[in-house]
Design an enzyme around this catalytic site. Sequence first.
Site, short mmCIF file in Angstrom:
data_model
loop_
_atom_site.label_atom_id
_atom_site.label_comp_id
_atom_site.label_asym_id
_atom_site.label_seq_id
_atom_site.Cartn_x
_atom_site.Cartn_y
_atom_site.Cartn_z
N LYS A 48 24.04 98.86 29.07
CA LYS A 48 24.61 97.86 30.29
C LYS A 48 22.81 98.08 30.52
CE LYS A 48 23.91 99.36 34.43
NZ LYS A 48 22.99 100.03 35.15
N ASP A 175 30.12 101.70 38.53
CA ASP A 175 29.37 100.66 37.74
C ASP A 175 31.42 100.12 36.18
OD1 ASP A 175 27.62 100.58 38.60
OD2 ASP A 175 25.69 101.93 37.14
O1 C5P Z 1 29.45 105.10 42.08
P1 C5P Z 1 28.90 106.26 41.33
O2 C5P Z 1 29.11 107.11 41.25
O3 C5P Z 1 28.33 105.71 40.13
O4 C5P Z 1 27.47 106.13 41.95
C1 C5P Z 1 26.86 107.63 41.56
C2 C5P Z 1 25.32 107.99 43.26
O5 C5P Z 1 24.93 106.27 43.70
C3 C5P Z 1 26.36 107.76 44.51
O6 C5P Z 1 27.12 109.02 45.07
C4 C5P Z 1 25.92 107.31 45.65
O7 C5P Z 1 25.03 108.70 46.07
C5 C5P Z 1 24.90 106.00 44.93
N1 C5P Z 1 25.30 104.69 45.22
C6 C5P Z 1 25.00 104.23 46.35
N2 C5P Z 1 25.43 103.35 46.39
C7 C5P Z 1 26.02 102.50 44.82
C8 C5P Z 1 26.42 102.91 44.15
C9 C5P Z 1 25.78 104.19 43.25
O8 C5P Z 1 24.32 104.48 47.48
N3 C5P Z 1 25.98 100.77 45.70
#
Ligand code: C5P
Length: 327
Positions: A48, A175
């Site tokens: 994406k 995501d």
């Molecule tokens: O959810 P995901 O594991 O993809 O996110 C990776 C990191 O990015 C999270 O640990 C967080 O620190 C940050 N993040 C965030 N806010 C979001 C998505 C991700 O702070 N909406």
Amino acid sequence: MNSVADKIRAFSYTVNVEFGIDLAETDMDQNEQITRIGEGVRVLAPAKINLSLLVAGKRPDGYHELETIMAKINLYDELLIEPGTRKGIELICEGDEWAPSGKENLVYTACERLLETAGREADIKITLLKRIPAGAGLASASTDAAAALIGVNKLLELGLDGAKLHNLAAELGSDVAFFLGGPLAFCTGRGEKILQIEENYAFTAVLLLPKISCSTEKVYANYKHESERFRYFKSEIDTLLDKNRIDLVTSMCANMLESTCFGLYRELEELKAKVESLGIKPLFLSGSGSAMYHIMETSEGGVVGEYAHLIERQIGCRCITITNNRW
Ligand code: C5P
């Protein structure tokens, strides 16, 4: 619902199940994403790009509240999911791009959680062909995890409905849920609340793939909130969405993570300046970086391939031509 959301069909798997349009039940032959191969299935996992990425603020749970438009593109990883010959889940990673193997890979966790939720035990072999670079803001790991949920659910006929798949996806990563639907959506919350944009946005773009892997966690951790900027972008983008002008949204380059990303990875800021000095602009950072893209305007004609060559030749950055994904 506000006026923007009125323009966008509310999309959640709960809604889909109600209306009986459940991705998990989609006829395999009619679904370009999944094909049967022998006793297994091949699932395509598209990357994406973010067409906009607004940060509304930091939440008490440490995550950031987002408003982002995401579009699937025609750059794919592939998962071949077959009945296993060893006990449990076997994951083999192949291809030009790196991915962690075994339990470190989100595909593995996705399979484990899916089987747990379905109350099943199974031996599965997954061969993951990687083409999407990690740490590029292209959701490399998230799309693979979503493809694993879709493929294993189908192959083993687990019968998990869309709502259950959505919940699992949202637990796996911010995501992941987007990839259960698409191809174009307005995502809020951590990114896991999906409002599908009904009319797809057709585009051709040049995508730069710098040899830099950005840490999403680090970019968010260093982000300093700018509420004025958020309000400005939000009001402009809401107006454009109301007019169904996604094309104009992209020209705003509204990625509120860009300055933090560039502060941490200076080479990316320099790269963007160099490419823009060739006249290839605006260049837009996807997600928390490092990939950047330029969407071609009609007036730029068919020169997208030439742009990719020019960037590779003059700047030495890997570059490919992409389009929106159809599904
Ligand atoms: O959810 P995901 O594991 O993809 O996110 C990776 C990191 O990015 C999270 O640990 C967080 O620190 C940050 N993040 C965030 N806010 C979001 C998505 C991700 O702070 N909406």
